[in-house]
Design a protein around this motif. Structure first.
Motif, short mmCIF file in Angstrom:
data_model
loop_
_atom_site.label_atom_id
_atom_site.label_comp_id
_atom_site.label_asym_id
_atom_site.label_seq_id
_atom_site.Cartn_x
_atom_site.Cartn_y
_atom_site.Cartn_z
N MET A 77 0.85 -1.16 0.00
CA MET A 77 0.00 0.00 0.00
C MET A 77 0.90 1.22 0.00
SD MET A 77 -2.26 2.33 0.48
CE MET A 77 -1.40 3.22 1.72
N VAL A 78 0.85 1.98 -1.06
CA VAL A 78 1.71 3.14 -1.26
C VAL A 78 0.86 4.41 -1.18
CG1 VAL A 78 3.27 4.30 -2.87
CG2 VAL A 78 3.22 1.80 -2.76
N ALA A 79 1.26 5.34 -0.34
CA ALA A 79 0.57 6.62 -0.20
C ALA A 79 1.43 7.72 -0.79
CB ALA A 79 0.26 6.90 1.26
N ASN A 80 0.88 8.48 -1.74
CA ASN A 80 1.54 9.65 -2.34
C ASN A 80 0.83 10.90 -1.87
OD1 ASN A 80 3.12 7.99 -3.92
ND2 ASN A 80 2.30 8.66 -5.86
N ILE A 81 1.60 11.87 -1.39
CA ILE A 81 0.97 13.14 -1.00
C ILE A 81 2.03 14.24 -0.95
CG2 ILE A 81 1.19 12.80 1.51
CD1 ILE A 81 -1.78 13.97 1.61
N GLY A 82 1.59 15.46 -1.24
CA GLY A 82 2.44 16.63 -1.11
C GLY A 82 2.15 17.33 0.20
N LEU A 83 3.22 17.81 0.85
CA LEU A 83 3.10 18.48 2.14
C LEU A 83 3.96 19.73 2.16
CD1 LEU A 83 3.64 15.41 4.53
CD2 LEU A 83 1.45 16.42 3.86
N THR A 84 3.59 20.67 3.01
CA THR A 84 4.43 21.82 3.29
C THR A 84 5.40 21.45 4.41
OG1 THR A 84 2.83 22.66 4.88
CG2 THR A 84 2.63 23.46 2.60
N LEU A 85 6.34 22.35 4.70
CA LEU A 85 7.31 22.08 5.76
C LEU A 85 6.65 21.78 7.11
CD1 LEU A 85 10.20 24.67 5.28
CD2 LEU A 85 10.31 22.18 5.06
N ASP A 86 5.49 22.39 7.36
CA ASP A 86 4.81 22.15 8.63
C ASP A 86 3.82 20.98 8.55
OD1 ASP A 86 3.25 23.80 6.98
OD2 ASP A 86 2.40 24.94 8.65
N GLY A 87 3.95 20.15 7.52
CA GLY A 87 3.18 18.91 7.43
C GLY A 87 1.75 19.08 6.96
N PRO A 114 -14.78 1.07 5.55
CA PRO A 114 -13.55 1.66 6.08
C PRO A 114 -12.37 1.41 5.14
CG PRO A 114 -14.73 0.48 7.80
CD PRO A 114 -15.40 0.14 6.50
N ALA A 115 -11.50 2.42 5.01
CA ALA A 115 -10.36 2.34 4.09
C ALA A 115 -9.49 1.11 4.36
CB ALA A 115 -9.54 3.61 4.18
N SER A 129 -5.15 11.59 -1.49
CA SER A 129 -6.42 11.61 -0.74
C SER A 129 -6.09 11.59 0.74
CB SER A 129 -7.29 10.41 -1.13
OG SER A 129 -7.80 10.55 -2.42
N ALA A 130 -5.96 12.79 1.31
CA ALA A 130 -5.50 12.91 2.69
C ALA A 130 -6.38 12.16 3.68
CB ALA A 130 -5.40 14.37 3.09
N SER A 131 -7.69 12.21 3.53
CA SER A 131 -8.58 11.54 4.48
C SER A 131 -8.35 10.02 4.46
CB SER A 131 -10.04 11.87 4.20
OG SER A 131 -10.43 11.40 2.92
N VAL A 132 -8.11 9.49 3.28
CA VAL A 132 -7.86 8.04 3.15
C VAL A 132 -6.50 7.70 3.74
CG1 VAL A 132 -7.62 6.12 1.52
CG2 VAL A 132 -9.33 7.90 1.11
N ILE A 133 -5.48 8.48 3.43
CA ILE A 133 -4.14 8.22 3.96
C ILE A 133 -4.14 8.31 5.48
CG2 ILE A 133 -1.75 9.04 4.00
CD1 ILE A 133 -2.19 9.95 1.05
N LYS A 134 -4.81 9.31 6.02
CA LYS A 134 -4.87 9.46 7.48
C LYS A 134 -5.53 8.24 8.13
CE LYS A 134 -5.56 13.85 8.95
NZ LYS A 134 -6.11 15.21 9.02
N ALA A 181 -4.70 3.00 10.98
CA ALA A 181 -4.89 1.55 11.00
C ALA A 181 -3.59 0.79 10.76
CB ALA A 181 -5.91 1.16 9.93
N GLU A 182 -2.48 1.53 10.65
CA GLU A 182 -1.16 0.93 10.39
C GLU A 182 -1.17 0.09 9.10
OE1 GLU A 182 1.21 0.01 14.09
OE2 GLU A 182 -0.84 -0.23 14.88
N ALA A 183 -1.83 0.60 8.07
CA ALA A 183 -1.99 -0.13 6.82
C ALA A 183 -1.20 0.47 5.66
CB ALA A 183 -3.47 -0.20 6.45
N VAL A 184 -0.34 1.46 5.92
CA VAL A 184 0.49 2.05 4.88
C VAL A 184 1.86 1.37 4.91
CG1 VAL A 184 1.60 4.17 4.05
CG2 VAL A 184 -0.69 4.27 5.04
N ASP A 185 2.29 0.87 3.74
CA ASP A 185 3.59 0.21 3.64
C ASP A 185 4.68 1.16 3.15
OD1 ASP A 185 2.55 -2.43 4.28
OD2 ASP A 185 1.61 -2.36 2.30
N ARG A 186 4.30 2.11 2.30
CA ARG A 186 5.27 3.06 1.74
C ARG A 186 4.65 4.45 1.71
NH1 ARG A 186 8.93 1.91 -3.42
NH2 ARG A 186 10.20 1.15 -1.70
N LEU A 187 5.44 5.45 2.08
CA LEU A 187 5.03 6.85 2.01
C LEU A 187 5.91 7.56 1.00
CD1 LEU A 187 4.63 8.00 5.73
CD2 LEU A 187 2.90 8.20 3.94
#
Length: 192
Positions: free
Chosen positions: A1-11, A109-110, A130-135, A140-146
Motif C-alpha cells: 500500500m503506497v501513499a503519495n501526498i504533497g506536504l508543506t514544511l509544517d506537514g 472503512p479504508a 487523498s489525505a482523508s484516506v491516507i490518514k 490503521a497501520e496499513a500504509v507500507d510506503r510513504l
C-alpha cells in the motif's frame, strides 16, 4: 500500500483556506522534476488506485484531458493514461456509482478496502493525494510506503497529515531527491 501526498514544511496537505487551498504545494509540484519523477515511479508497479470521493471527482475532471494535450509533460500524460486504464476504487458514503470507466464505489472503512484489495490482487495499491484516506490508513497501520513531496513553505493551517494520536511506527528512508527551489522528494518504507 503506497501513499503519495504533497506536504508543506509544517506537514500540511493544504493551506488554511481549506479544500482548494493548494498553492503552497501545487505551485511547486507542477514544475518539479522531483514530483513528476516520483509520480511516474509510483505507478510502475501499481495495479489499483484508491481515492476519496472529493479527490476522485477532481481527478476525473483534471487528468483525462491531459492525454494528448499540446505541451503536456510526458510524465503527466503517463500518469493520466495510467489513471484512465487502472482499477479505481472510490471511497464514498454518499455515492452509489462513479462515471469514470473502470471505477467502483465502496462504502467501507479504508483499511478493510485495502485488505480486500491486497487479498485479491497483485501489485501495489496507490492512494494518490487523498489525505482523508491516507490518514485513516496511517491510523490503521496499513500504509507500507510513504511517498512525500515536501515544499519549502510553512502555511500554518490546521490540515496536517500526521494528526496527534497516530500509533507509533518506524520507517526507513529508501530514496530522496532535492531540487534547487527547495522541493524534496522522500520515500519511506514501514519497518515491520
Amino acid at each position: 500500500m503506497v501513499a503519495n501526498i504533497g506536504l508543506t514544511l509544517d506537514g500540511c496537505y493544504q493551506g488554511p483556506g481549506g479544500r482548494w487551498d493548494h498553492g503552497a504545494i501545487a505551485s511547486y509540484a507542477r514544475d518539479s522534476d522531483v514530483a513528476g519523477d516520483q509520480m511516474v515511479q509510483s505507478i510502475q508497479t501499481a495495479t489499483a488506485v484508491v481515492l476519496g470521493r472529493v479527490n476522485a471527482e477532481h481527478f476525473f475532471e483534471v487528468w483525462p484531458p491531459v492525454i494528448g494535450m499540446q505541451g503536456a509533460d510526458p510524465r503527466d500524460e503517463a500518469y493520466a493514461r495510467w489513471l484512465v486504464s487502472v482499477e479505481k476504487v472510490v471511497l464514498s458514503s454518499t455515492l452509489s456509482e462513479f462515471p469514470w470507466d473502470g471505477s467502483r464505489v465502496v462504502n467501507a472503512p479504508a483499511a478493510d478496502v485495502i485488505a480486500d484489495l491486497k487479498a485479491s490482487g497483485e501489485g501495489d495499491i496507490l492512494i494518490s493525494h487523498s489525505a482523508s484516506v491516507i490518514k485513516a490508513l496511517l491510523s490503521a497501520e496499513a500504509v507500507d510506503r510513504l511517498n512525500l513531496i515536501v515544499t519549502p513553505e510553512i502555511v500554518g493551517g490546521p490540515y496536517r497529515l500526521f494528526d496527534e494520536g497516530l500509533p507509533g511506527s518506524k520507517w526507513k528512508l529508501v530514496s530522496h531527491e532535492t531540487e534547487d527551489q527547495g522541493v524534496v522528494g522522500l520515500t519511506y518504507d514501514r519497518i515491520h
